[in-house]
Design an enzyme around this catalytic site. Structure first.
Site, short mmCIF file in Angstrom:
data_model
loop_
_atom_site.label_atom_id
_atom_site.label_comp_id
_atom_site.label_asym_id
_atom_site.label_seq_id
_atom_site.Cartn_x
_atom_site.Cartn_y
_atom_site.Cartn_z
N HIS A 151 0.68 -1.43 0.06
CA HIS A 151 -0.17 0.10 -0.06
C HIS A 151 0.83 1.12 -0.02
O HIS A 151 0.56 1.92 -0.67
CB HIS A 151 -1.02 -0.02 0.98
CG HIS A 151 -1.92 1.13 0.68
ND1 HIS A 151 -2.77 1.13 -0.43
CD2 HIS A 151 -2.38 2.31 1.24
CE1 HIS A 151 -3.45 2.13 -0.38
NE2 HIS A 151 -3.06 2.88 0.48
N TYR A 202 1.88 5.56 -2.32
CA TYR A 202 1.94 7.01 -1.71
C TYR A 202 3.44 7.50 -2.18
O TYR A 202 3.45 8.75 -2.49
CB TYR A 202 1.33 7.11 -0.38
CG TYR A 202 0.06 6.90 -0.33
CD1 TYR A 202 -0.53 8.09 -0.44
CD2 TYR A 202 -0.60 5.72 -0.05
CE1 TYR A 202 -2.02 7.92 -0.29
CE2 TYR A 202 -1.94 5.67 0.06
CZ TYR A 202 -2.77 6.84 -0.20
OH TYR A 202 -4.01 6.58 0.00
N HIS A 234 -8.79 0.24 -11.66
CA HIS A 234 -8.62 1.19 -10.56
C HIS A 234 -7.26 1.67 -10.52
O HIS A 234 -7.08 2.95 -10.58
CB HIS A 234 -9.05 0.56 -9.44
CG HIS A 234 -8.73 1.48 -8.15
ND1 HIS A 234 -9.38 2.61 -7.70
CD2 HIS A 234 -7.53 1.14 -7.19
CE1 HIS A 234 -8.58 3.01 -6.79
NE2 HIS A 234 -7.66 2.46 -6.37
N PHE A 235 -6.21 0.70 -10.57
CA PHE A 235 -5.00 1.21 -10.29
C PHE A 235 -4.15 1.94 -11.43
O PHE A 235 -3.58 2.80 -11.29
CB PHE A 235 -4.03 0.39 -9.50
CG PHE A 235 -3.37 -0.83 -10.32
CD1 PHE A 235 -2.69 -0.86 -11.23
CD2 PHE A 235 -3.83 -2.02 -9.99
CE1 PHE A 235 -2.15 -1.64 -12.00
CE2 PHE A 235 -3.28 -3.41 -10.46
CZ PHE A 235 -2.64 -3.23 -11.59
N HIS A 236 -4.93 1.52 -12.78
CA HIS A 236 -4.34 2.29 -13.82
C HIS A 236 -5.15 3.80 -13.94
O HIS A 236 -4.28 4.65 -14.31
CB HIS A 236 -4.90 1.59 -15.34
CG HIS A 236 -3.89 0.61 -15.59
ND1 HIS A 236 -3.85 -0.60 -15.04
CD2 HIS A 236 -2.87 0.42 -16.72
CE1 HIS A 236 -2.93 -1.51 -15.71
NE2 HIS A 236 -2.13 -0.74 -16.47
N ARG A 265 -8.75 -10.60 -13.09
CA ARG A 265 -7.88 -9.94 -13.59
C ARG A 265 -6.49 -11.14 -13.98
O ARG A 265 -6.70 -12.31 -13.61
CB ARG A 265 -7.08 -9.16 -12.53
CG ARG A 265 -6.32 -9.67 -11.49
CD ARG A 265 -6.09 -8.77 -10.12
NE ARG A 265 -4.95 -7.99 -10.55
CZ ARG A 265 -4.32 -7.51 -9.92
NH1 ARG A 265 -4.63 -7.47 -8.44
NH2 ARG A 265 -3.21 -6.67 -9.89
N ARG A 266 -5.73 -10.40 -14.77
CA ARG A 266 -4.49 -11.67 -15.17
C ARG A 266 -4.79 -12.86 -15.85
O ARG A 266 -4.47 -13.92 -15.61
CB ARG A 266 -3.78 -12.08 -13.78
CG ARG A 266 -3.05 -10.54 -13.28
CD ARG A 266 -2.72 -11.04 -12.05
NE ARG A 266 -1.72 -9.87 -11.54
CZ ARG A 266 -1.35 -9.62 -10.35
NH1 ARG A 266 -1.85 -10.51 -9.44
NH2 ARG A 266 -0.55 -8.82 -10.01
#
Lengths: 207, 541
Positions: free
Chosen positions: B217, B221, B368-370, B431-432
């Site tokens: 996580h 950041y 989401h993370f893209h 995913r994947r």
């Protein structure tokens, strides 16, 4: 003598901490914050507080939690394990009438390949891996868990709607990962009958 | 930034970052094409997973670490007005990290290390892959040492003065990264390297996942802080405005660093090796870390509103139209915030302790993370590069209008790519997966979204090529005369002449992090040593 000095040290430490915290508080209050920003922070805190309280209340009062039963198992020798021996897998009804489903994940399938379960009934799945990391998800339902070798992933859920559902591996487990899937039939509660072997609790003993 | 040596150092880091980026963009397009199954000649799980693993390592580790190092050297030298401390050591860190990248790239590209950038034991890759990744991280630790030395040297030379906000943010990121990288370092040094070399026979995958969650996580950041730094110190100046509050900005960086660390278990919500109470604790912490982002969003929008009104904008929303939309930094921050709003909503679903079950490990997650990394964060990396390039190469930017087109197309491409990706996740696509072979009616509904993702991927690749072309043309332009620009930092509305020591130093926060990490990871790690666990034998893929 010794204990007294430890006690004194503790008291000293606490007193120091108290003064420091007090000083911190005074300095913190002295920070210039624009009134508008102060309001925004209050709103943000309220929103975050609301979301957190919904989650915490659901967890404590409605029992809505992710799986998290820390139970270990030797994944390298599942064939010697009574509970996860081949003839003991699949759907069983225990003495109290609860439905337990034991499943093994291994490259590249879930065993047994097909199971029938009743709708609108609490089902407890117990998943283990016989090799690497896997995950299992039945789309459109809450039946989702990681299957980590060395651990039993236990999850209890209910399927509201009858139908044919795919059961997909959702964690990369090797080059054949996308071929790792099987089917589950959710049958209307009144039409479902428990498998015959479910009375023989523990299944065949292969000791 | 007249110091040629510093400029060369920063440029070298940034070029490594952007070369990794463009290579990974090509792989991204191949991946959307392959997984759609529309072109059967492309179907190959072994190439696909080698590509996914390389794409992940290049984007998540190489682009970010090298960009952040180059950015940090630039910020430290310009905001503290002193040359980089110990230049040979800085180059040593650079070469160490680059050697690591090459060492890891060889097995990756050969298809021998298709274990994804998240490693996933008990699947093992050749030791060279793990050792390469370790060298990359150790190289970044060298950068950390240099940043900390420069930070404390400046404080000693300027007692009682507030460290410039940009440097304070960079120092907080250093503290964050040292703590962040410790988790994965423990996993790689004590589990993965010994396993791949055959020194140990089994590995506890539960412990590995716990250690990786420690890193997984806060690392996002670490990637995000340069973007937030630009929000606070570059954007207001470029828009013609001021930093809304210097002290609140510091506080936002502190809360980001402190609360992003003890919350990694939201990656393990669905895992069997951690108990639900710990997951709930980390889940609550996950919501806390939304606060500094909300504060940052407010501060940036406030700075922009002041700018818009100073430029004559009237009315409740009139100031938005009068912003300098043709300034690449201002355009980038607007697009970045738009993606942050949508990505943030998705993030709340992921963070929600039980609701996460619905989307865990589905296509929703990469969607989401893209959106939040490749969108919100990387678009700010572009804007920072457009701003720094003329300063670093002493030549004007080749084309400002091309930069604007590039930023818009990146935003549009990312929207076209990630919207169907989220929907596919809600429709249950895992995913994947390298192809869809499930013989089920459900999978038919996935096809139109796969097609949209290809369009998004192609738009993004075009945009990425424009970015690299613009930077290269700027640097290689032989005719233009040398220009001498300097980095201009935004001034706060109320100058903070002196701030309390805890808004100007890392020591207290280091202790706070240590306590929080002990509380949230102490027992969850200890449990693996006190209960009867069974290790897993290593497997190929």
């Amino acid at each position: 003598m010794q204990t007294e000095s430890v006690k004194q040290k503790c008291e000293h430490f606490l007193r120091d901490l108290n003064t420091q915290l007090h000083e911190f508080y005074i300095q913190f209050r002295a920070i210039h914050i624009d009134p508008l920003e102060r309001k925004w922070i209050a709103v943000s805190l309220l929103v975050v507080g609301l979301l957190v309280s919904i989650i915490v209340i659901d967890a404590f009062f409605h029992g809505i939690n992710p799986p998290g039963k820390v139970e270990t198992v030797d994944s390298d020798s599942l064939h010697l394990n009574k509970e996860f021996a081949e003839d003991n897998l699949g759907v069983q009804v225990d003495g109290k009438g609860a439905i337990i489903i034991r499943m093994v994940a291994g490259r590249y399938s879930f065993f047994p390949k097909h199971i029938d379960v009743p709708s609108e009934t609490p089902l407890t799945f117990r998943w283990v891996s016989m090799d690497v990391l896997h995950g299992v998800h039945i789309p459109m339902t809450n039946m989702s868990t990681m299957i980590v070798p060395g651990y039993v992933a236990e999850i209890t859920t209910t399927f509201p709607k009858p139908g044919e559902y795919p059961m997909l591996c959702n964690e990369y487990c090797g080059l054949g990962h996308n071929h790792m899937w099987s089917n589950i039939s959710v049958i209307a509660k009144e039409d479902w009958t428990a498998p015959v072997k479910s009375l023989a609790k523990g299944g065949s003993n292969n000791e | 930034m007249n110091d040629a040596a510093t400029r060369k150092l920063a440029l070298s880091h940034l070029w490594v970052a952007f070369i990794a980026f463009i290579l990974a963009c090509f792989m991204g397009v191949y991946q959307v094409l392959e997984r759609s199954g529309f072109i059967s000649a492309l179907d190959s799980p072994s190439v696909y997973f080698a590509s996914v693993s390389t794409h992940g390592v290049l984007m998540a580790f190489v682009l970010t670490i090298f960009f952040i190092m180059g950015f940090g050297y630039t910020i430290a030298a310009s905001s503290l007005k002193q040359p980089v401390w110990n230049m040979p050591l800085a180059w040593g860190g650079f070469w160490l990290a680059l050697t690591g990248v090459i060492m890891a790239a060889i097995p990756l590209l050969a298809g021998k290390a298709s274990v994804l950038y998240t490693f996933y034991p008990p699947i093992v890759a050749p030791a060279a892959f793990y050792i390469g990744a370790t060298l990359l991280v150790v190289g970044s630790w060298v950068w950390c040492v240099i940043m900390l030395v420069m930070f404390s040297q400046w404080k000693q030379a300027n007692p009682g003065q507030a460290v410039p906000l940009a440097m304070f943010a960079t120092a907080m990121n250093v503290l964050l990264w040292l703590w962040t990288s410790a988790g994965v370092a423990l996993e790689v040094l004590f589990q993965l390297i010994p396993l791949s070399l055959g020194w140990i026979d089994t590995v506890d995958a539960g412990l590995s996942r716990t250690l990786f969650a420690w890193t997984l996580h806060p690392i996002v950041y670490f990637w995000l802080i340069p973007a937030y730094t630009a929000f606070y110190v570059f954007v207001p100046k470029q828009a013609g405005s001021f930093v809304f509050s210097d002290e609140m900005a510091r506080l936002a960086f502190i809360v980001l660093a402190v609360f992003s660390l003890p919350i990694g278990f939201h990656h393990l919500y669905m895992d069997p090796e951690q108990a639900k109470g710990w997951k709930l604790l980390h889940g609550i912490g996950t919501f806390m870390v939304a606060l500094p982002t909300l504060v940052t969003g407010f501060a940036v929008i406030a700075s922009l509103e002041i700018a818009g009104r100073l430029r004559g904008g009237k009315g409740l929303f009139g100031w938005i139209g009068s912003l300098p939309w043709t300034n690449s930094m201002v355009l980038a921050v607007i697009l970045s915030l738009l993606m942050l709003i949508f990505g943030g909503f998705g993030g709340i679903v992921n963070a929600s302790y039980a609701m996460n079950a619905m989307i865990h490990n589905t296509a929703w997650v990469p969607g989401h993370f893209h959106l939040i990394f490749a969108g919100t964060t990387v678009i700010m990396y572009f804007a920072i590069a457009y701003y720094l390039w003329p300063i670093l190469v002493k030549k004007p930017l080749f084309s400002s209008s091309m930069a604007l087109v590039q930023l818009w197309t990146w935003f549009i491409g990312m929207s076209i790519l990630t919207t169907p990706w989220h929907i596919l996740g809600l429709l249950g696509q895992p995913r994947r997966v390298s192809s869809v072979v499930y013989n089920n009616l459900l999978t038919l509904s996935w096809q139109p979204y796969e097609l949209m993702m290809i369009v998004g991927g192609l738009v993004l690749l075009g945009s990425a090529c424009l970015f690299i072309y613009n930077l290269a043309k700027t640097q290689l332009n032989p005719s233009s005369e040398a220009i001498d620009q300097h980095i201009e930092y935004a001034e706060p509305i109320h100058a903070a002449e002196s701030v309390p020591e805890w808004l100007n130093d890392l020591k207290l926060w280091n202790k706070v992090i240590a306590v929080l990490m002990f509380i949230s990871f102490g027992y969850p790690i200890l449990q693996f040593f006190i209960m009867d666990t069974y290790g897993s034998s290593p497997w190929g893929f």
